[in-house]
Every structure is written in structure tokens, then in C-alpha cells.
Design an enzyme around this catalytic site. Structure first.
Site, PDB file in Angstrom:
ATOM      1  N   SER A  14       0.834  -1.216   0.000  1.00 40.69           N
ATOM      2  CA  SER A  14       0.000   0.000   0.000  1.00 40.69           C
ATOM      3  C   SER A  14       0.859   1.251   0.000  1.00 40.69           C
ATOM      4  CB  SER A  14      -0.964  -0.003   1.185  1.00 40.69           C
ATOM      5  OG  SER A  14      -0.280   0.184   2.406  1.00 40.69           O
ATOM      6  N   ARG A  65      22.265 -14.593   3.439  1.00 42.03           N
ATOM      7  CA  ARG A  65      21.807 -13.211   3.272  1.00 42.03           C
ATOM      8  C   ARG A  65      22.643 -12.478   2.235  1.00 42.03           C
ATOM      9  NH1 ARG A  65      18.421 -10.339   6.703  1.00 42.03           N
ATOM     10  NH2 ARG A  65      18.503 -12.022   8.253  1.00 42.03           N
ATOM     11  N   MET A  90      10.525  -6.344   4.660  1.00 43.33           N
ATOM     12  CA  MET A  90      10.714  -6.916   5.986  1.00 43.33           C
ATOM     13  C   MET A  90      12.023  -7.690   6.144  1.00 43.33           C
ATOM     14  SD  MET A  90       8.156  -5.557   7.210  1.00 43.33           S
ATOM     15  CE  MET A  90       7.883  -6.186   8.850  1.00 43.33           C
ATOM     16  N   ARG A  91      13.003  -7.408   5.314  1.00 43.50           N
ATOM     17  CA  ARG A  91      14.320  -8.032   5.477  1.00 43.50           C
ATOM     18  C   ARG A  91      15.292  -7.031   6.083  1.00 43.50           C
ATOM     19  NH1 ARG A  91      14.605 -13.012   5.775  1.00 43.50           N
ATOM     20  NH2 ARG A  91      16.705 -13.146   4.940  1.00 43.50           N
ATOM     21  N   LEU A  93      18.804  -5.493   6.282  1.00 40.53           N
ATOM     22  CA  LEU A  93      19.871  -5.386   5.283  1.00 40.53           C
ATOM     23  C   LEU A  93      21.232  -5.323   5.973  1.00 40.53           C
ATOM     24  CD1 LEU A  93      18.018  -2.765   3.076  1.00 40.53           C
ATOM     25  CD2 LEU A  93      18.438  -5.187   2.498  1.00 40.53           C
ATOM     26  N   HIS A 109       8.863   3.580   8.843  1.00 39.85           N
ATOM     27  CA  HIS A 109       8.705   2.728  10.020  1.00 39.85           C
ATOM     28  C   HIS A 109       7.469   3.207  10.774  1.00 39.85           C
ATOM     29  CE1 HIS A 109       9.881   0.208  13.425  1.00 39.85           C
ATOM     30  NE2 HIS A 109       9.643   1.243  14.207  1.00 39.85           N
ATOM     31  N   ASP A 145      16.447   0.830  11.903  1.00 38.52           N
ATOM     32  CA  ASP A 145      15.472   1.890  12.248  1.00 38.52           C
ATOM     33  C   ASP A 145      16.111   3.053  12.987  1.00 38.52           C
ATOM     34  OD1 ASP A 145      13.071  -0.710  13.061  1.00 38.52           O
ATOM     35  OD2 ASP A 145      13.530   0.258  11.136  1.00 38.52           O
ATOM     36  N   GLU A 174       0.969   7.180   6.913  1.00 37.02           N
ATOM     37  CA  GLU A 174       2.117   6.727   6.110  1.00 37.02           C
ATOM     38  C   GLU A 174       1.920   7.079   4.634  1.00 37.02           C
ATOM     39  OE1 GLU A 174       3.138   2.575   6.760  1.00 37.02           O
ATOM     40  OE2 GLU A 174       2.477   2.742   8.831  1.00 37.02           O
TER      41      GLU A 174
HETATM   42  C1  GRF Z   1       3.243  -0.644   7.131  1.00 30.54           C
HETATM   43  O1  GRF Z   1       2.744  -0.439   8.434  1.00 30.54           O
HETATM   44  C2  GRF Z   1       4.678  -0.167   7.086  1.00 30.54           C
HETATM   45  O2  GRF Z   1       4.943   0.893   7.987  1.00 30.54           O
HETATM   46  C3  GRF Z   1       5.421  -1.380   7.522  1.00 30.54           C
HETATM   47  O3  GRF Z   1       4.761  -2.428   6.788  1.00 30.54           O
HETATM   48  C4  GRF Z   1       3.347  -2.154   6.838  1.00 30.54           C
HETATM   49  C5  GRF Z   1       2.667  -2.598   5.566  1.00 30.54           C
HETATM   50  O4  GRF Z   1       3.097  -1.774   4.518  1.00 30.54           O
HETATM   51  N1  GRF Z   1       6.818  -1.290   7.252  1.00 30.54           N
HETATM   52  P1  GRF Z   1       2.544  -1.948   3.001  1.00 30.54           P
HETATM   53  O5  GRF Z   1       1.028  -1.932   3.041  1.00 30.54           O
HETATM   54  O6  GRF Z   1       3.058  -3.284   2.501  1.00 30.54           O
HETATM   55  O7  GRF Z   1       3.111  -0.763   2.298  1.00 30.54           O
END
Ligand code: GRF
Length: 195
Positions: A14, A65, A90-91, A93, A109, A145, A174
């Protein structure tokens, strides 16, 4: 000349969609790639529907990795991005990857950093009794972060909030903050933006 933006995702995308949809008209940047470490990520379909080239690199298909990041860097290098936006990526780095792309990596974040780095940010804000929550766009450094803040958006915590309800309110912010920060950074302005 438009700045070239690559976006890294792991899920629904999103934030990616909000970024792509913002890069129109006189915006100084254009999307050149959306890449995911999850082959079936919903965000890949959103990107394809918007005509943005995509790549899927299953991180589980690599021995370690470093091998995954080498493949990701190769895909990125071919797209030649000036900026790389992590958006629900979500990895974690490695410092090697961060160094290779230093100065070009942004992340969003879902907390008011430096509060609540890591996961479960909304539950932690609620448990702490915070009156407000929000999101942060920051430069990515080797420390998770913790890079220089480029923007923050604040939302109220409301009575009876659950982590899910708060997450939905923060996510709306966001989708406002990240496009606004990207436009400033693409124009060469890294002064922080407060919403
Ligand atoms: C969001 O809350 C973002 O802050 C976090 O992942 C969530 C989902 O993001 N890092 P999206 O809908 O995949 O952009």
C-alpha cells in the site's frame, strides 16, 4: 531529468502504491522498479497494474543473506535507481548492502522513532499509554530503524484503540508522509518534514 526510484516490498504494497501514484505531473521522480523478496506479494500485482517493472527474488532460494543481497543489488543496478524506498520491506539489510547503496536508501517505520524500533510498534505504544503515535521516514543505515529522520507524521491514540485500529490510522498517515518526503528528497531537499 527525473530521478529514478526503485521500491522494495514484502507484502501488500500500500505504501508502494501511494508512492507510485504520487510520481506524476511535475513530480521530480518516476518509479523504475518494484522488487519483492516474496514472490507472491500482493504489491507486485499492484505495481504491474500501474505499469511499473517488477522483480521477485525469493530470499529463501539463496544460501545466505549475502547471496540474496548480491542478487538484489544486481537487479537494482540494472534499474539504475537514484533512490530506493523500502516500503513494507521486511528483510534486515547487512552493512555491506547499506554501504553499497549509501545515501539512496529510505524506509518508513510505523512509529515515532526513536521510540519503538523493531516490531509490534502499535502494541508497544498502547501498552505505554502514549497519547499519540505515528510513522517515520528515515535514511537507512546499518543500525536498524536508526538513520537520520526525513519526516514524521503524528496521529492521536484514541480510547479503546486496539493495535489493529491504531495501525490503520497510522497507515493512512504513512500514505501521506512517504510521498511528501519522497518528493522533497527527489528535489534535493533532505530537511525533515513534520506532519
Ligand atoms: C506498514 O505499516 C509499514 O509501515 C510497515 O509495513 C506495513 C505494511 O506496509 N513497514 P505496506 O502496506 O506493505 O506498504
Amino acid at each position: 531529468m527525473s530521478r529514478r526510484v526503485a521500491i522494495l516490498i514484502s507484502g501488500g504494497g500500500s505504501n508502494m502504491a501511494a508512492l507510485v501514484d504520487s510520481m506524476t505531473g511535475d513530480h521530480p521522480a518516476r518509479p523504475v522498479l518494484v522488487a519483492s523478496n516474496v514472490p507472491g506479494a500482493g504489491g507486485l500485482a499492484k505495481a504491474e497494474a500501474r505499469g511499473v517493472p517488477t522483480a521477485a527474488l525469493d530470499h529463501r532460494a539463496y544460501p545466505d543473506r549475502a547471496a540474496f543481497e548480491a542478487a538484489l543489488s544486481d537487479v537494482l543496478s540494472r534499474a539504475g535507481p537514484d533512490l530506493i524506498c523500502l516500503a513494507g520491506f521486511m528483510r534486515i539489510l547487512t552493512p555491506g548492502f547499506v554501504d553499497a547503496w549509501a545515501g539512496r536508501l529510505l524506509n518508513i517505520h510505523p512509529s515515532l522513532l526513536p521510540k519503538y524500533p523493531g516490531l509490534d510498534t502499535h502494541a508497544r505504544a498502547l501498552a505505554a499509554g502514549d497519547a499519540e503515535a505515528g510513522c517515520t521516514v528515515h535514511e537507512v543505515t546499518a543500525d536498524l530503524d536508526a538513520g537520520p529522520i526525513l519526516g514524521q507524521g503524528r496521529v492521536p491514540v484514541r480510547p479503546g484503540d486496539t493495535p489493529e485500529r491504531l495501525a490503520a490510522r497510522v497507515l493512512e498517515m504513512e500514505h501521506r508522509l512517504y510521498p511528501a518526503v519522497l518528493r522533497r528528497v527527489a528535489a534535493g531537499d533532505r530537511t525533515p518534514l513534520w506532519l
